[in-house]
Design an enzyme around this catalytic site. Structure first.
Site, PDB file in Angstrom:
ATOM      1  N   GLU A  82       0.832  -1.215   0.000  1.00 21.30           N
ATOM      2  CA  GLU A  82       0.000   0.000   0.000  1.00 21.30           C
ATOM      3  C   GLU A  82       0.860   1.257   0.000  1.00 21.30           C
ATOM      4  OE1 GLU A  82      -3.018   0.392   3.020  1.00 21.30           O
ATOM      5  OE2 GLU A  82      -4.330  -1.041   2.038  1.00 21.30           O
ATOM      6  N   HIS A 104       8.551 -26.276  -1.930  1.00 24.57           N
ATOM      7  CA  HIS A 104       7.958 -27.418  -2.631  1.00 24.57           C
ATOM      8  C   HIS A 104       6.798 -26.977  -3.507  1.00 24.57           C
ATOM      9  CE1 HIS A 104      10.239 -30.366  -0.117  1.00 24.57           C
ATOM     10  NE2 HIS A 104      10.291 -29.290   0.651  1.00 24.57           N
ATOM     11  N   LYS A 135     -13.420   0.406  -2.398  1.00 25.37           N
ATOM     12  CA  LYS A 135     -14.490   0.582  -1.411  1.00 25.37           C
ATOM     13  C   LYS A 135     -15.666   1.342  -2.050  1.00 25.37           C
ATOM     14  CE  LYS A 135     -11.706   0.713   2.863  1.00 25.37           C
ATOM     15  NZ  LYS A 135     -11.361   1.483   4.050  1.00 25.37           N
TER      16      LYS A 135
HETATM   17  O1  PA5 Z   1      -4.121   0.762   5.867  1.00 31.54           O
HETATM   18  C1  PA5 Z   1      -5.231   1.210   5.640  1.00 31.54           C
HETATM   19  O2  PA5 Z   1      -5.486   2.419   5.723  1.00 31.54           O
HETATM   20  C2  PA5 Z   1      -6.355   0.289   5.267  1.00 31.54           C
HETATM   21  O3  PA5 Z   1      -5.917  -1.018   5.160  1.00 31.54           O
HETATM   22  C3  PA5 Z   1      -7.436   0.376   6.337  1.00 31.54           C
HETATM   23  O4  PA5 Z   1      -6.884   0.081   7.590  1.00 31.54           O
HETATM   24  C4  PA5 Z   1      -8.566  -0.595   6.034  1.00 31.54           C
HETATM   25  O5  PA5 Z   1      -9.104  -0.301   4.768  1.00 31.54           O
HETATM   26  C5  PA5 Z   1      -9.654  -0.498   7.082  1.00 31.54           C
HETATM   27  O6  PA5 Z   1     -10.162   0.801   7.182  1.00 31.54           O
HETATM   28  P1  PA5 Z   1     -10.863   1.274   8.509  1.00 31.54           P
HETATM   29  O7  PA5 Z   1      -9.874   1.239   9.594  1.00 31.54           O
HETATM   30  O8  PA5 Z   1     -11.358   2.667   8.219  1.00 31.54           O
HETATM   31  O9  PA5 Z   1     -12.008   0.320   8.757  1.00 31.54           O
END
Ligand code: PA5
Length: 435
Positions: free
Chosen positions: A285, A306, A420
């Protein structure tokens, strides 16, 4: 300190090529620590480590004591950055089978809200039957679909079982200090809350209550975790190629420039798998944007030798590996002697499992290097609570530096938001009709 061994990358990279990155690595480290780069409103994680218990940590410890005392099961609801860190920590420290034989006093810990699988939900329902349980809801926004669905259902289960007042004492919300649906819900319902600081993004949140509450419920000493991270903050501030942060971030970027576009992050510990998942999100990310980024993949050795071994050895030459090693535990498994020796294993009789593991590691590195795959080794040393904190902070630092070398904003995730939004539109969420 964590040691990064880069001696097995030289077949694919020359020393001058690595040294040519020095200016960029130094600049990236400076940009990160001085907060002068893109995304600099999300640098709160740099200062999370603490050497002494804070008020928030004390409240976390007390809540964890309560949960341990009154619950057979603790369910942690969250996804992505609100899930991977705590699970990674618990499985690395206590193994993938950590729940077996646990109950009140040392509750089982299950994770929910990290998928849309009805089978997974049914399994959780079965596991909760007849059990006293508490839940932690982890979400910055409070509106992420997967955790929101689980929250609704588990909260109602608690209310049916303990009544509204009883349930209230078993629900903990970890969220933004001021805004968002979960903050509002917790305020209205009177749930105890812990904070995800607004300047800490999900994937950098493991050293907040997001990771600390589940770790404390699992019996991990969170003060030691934070002290390990605080030590890392000091140790890895060094501004030279002696710093393992520079070595890791510098080498991966130099390899990327030479067409190594995929990194396999591996360990020989089964309990490491979720830690690899946490690393995968952290780097994926952070770096995967603007058409750039090293694709992060985690693998478990020796099992994946493996399955992926053939691909690593002889497939497309666009990968490099980072192998994570830990000191062997004190308790040894010694291989026995068998009179019949039908399996031909007597040549190893009297040797320990660690000895075999070490040779498998060395043999694998040699084979992959021969096959044209550069391998870095990350030697973590002894695995303990402080080391866990050190590892989290070290890798977050590596990731921030690496992303600034790459030239991307390390702290946004516009691609995740798109998925999302599309899902909300397809589900018919009001306000998302034409998004
Ligand atoms: O790293 C991030 O920002 C995302 O992975 C969020 O943590 C994830 O989408 C969950 O979002 P939220 O904490 O708003 O539920």
């Amino acid at each position: 300190m964590i040691k990064v061994d880069i001696s097995n990358v030289w077949g694919q990279l020359t020393l001058p090529e690595l040294l040519a990155t020095e200016k960029d690595v130094a600049a990236a480290h400076m940009t990160l620590t001085q907060g002068t780069g893109e995304g600099n409103d999300f640098l709160g994680w740099l200062d999370l480590p603490k050497t002494e218990e804070t008020d928030e940590m004390r409240r976390i410890r007390l809540a964890a004591d309560r949960i341990r005392e009154n619950s057979d099961v603790f369910v942690v609801i969250g996804i992505g950055g609100s899930y991977l860190g705590p699970r990674a920590a618990i499985e690395l420290m206590q193994g993938v089978n950590h729940n077996i034989g646990k109950g009140k006093g040392n509750p089982q810990i299950f994770f929910a809200g990290n998928s849309l699988s009805t089978r997974h939900w049914n399994e959780l329902q079965r596991l909760l039957e007849g059990k006293d349980f508490s839940i932690a809801i982890i979400s910055t926004s409070g509106t992420t679909t997967e955790p929101a669905i689980s929250t609704r259902a588990l909260r109602w289960m608690l209310e049916r079982k303990y009544g509204t007042d009883g349930a209230r004492k078993r629900i903990y919300a970890i969220t933004d200090p001021c805004k968002g649906a979960l903050r509002q819900m917790a305020g209205e319902e009177g749930w105890e809350t812990f904070v995800i600081p607004p300047d800490v993004g999900g994937r950098y949140s493991v050293l907040t209550a997001v990771g600390l509450l589940p770790m404390a419920v699992a019996g991990i000493d969170i003060l030691k975790v934070m002290q390990g991270a605080a030590q890392a903050k000091k140790d890895y501030d060094l501004r030279s190629f002696e710093n393992p942060v520079w070595q890791y971030a510098g080498v991966r970027n130099a390899l990327y420039k030479k067409g190594k576009v995929m990194e396999l992050f591996e360990s020989f510990e089964p309990g490491f798998k979720m830690f690899g998942g946490w690393w995968q999100q952290l780097f994926g990310e952070t770096e995967g944007k603007d058409g750039k980024g090293i694709f992060p993949v985690t693998a478990e050795l020796t099992p994946d030798l493996h399955s992926l071994g053939q691909m690593i050895q002889q497939g497309e030459r666009n990968i490099f590996e980072t192998m994570v090693r830990f000191d062997a535990p004190e308790n040894k498994m010694v291989i026995g002697e068998d009179v019949k020796n039908l399996d031909g294993l007597n040549y190893l009789a009297g040797k320990t499992l660690d000895f075999v593991d070490e040779k498998a590691f060395l043999g694998t590195v040699a084979a992959h290097v021969d096959g044209g795959v550069p391998v870095m080794t990350m030697d973590m040393g002894e695995l303990n609570d402080a080391k866990l904190g050190e590892m989290f902070y070290f890798l977050e630092l590596c990731c921030g530096v690496s992303a600034y070398i790459l030239g991307v904003n390390p702290f946004n995730q516009p691609g995740v938001e798109l998925y999302k939004r599309n899902m909300f539109r397809l589900l018919g969420k009001p306000g998302y009709e034409d998004k």
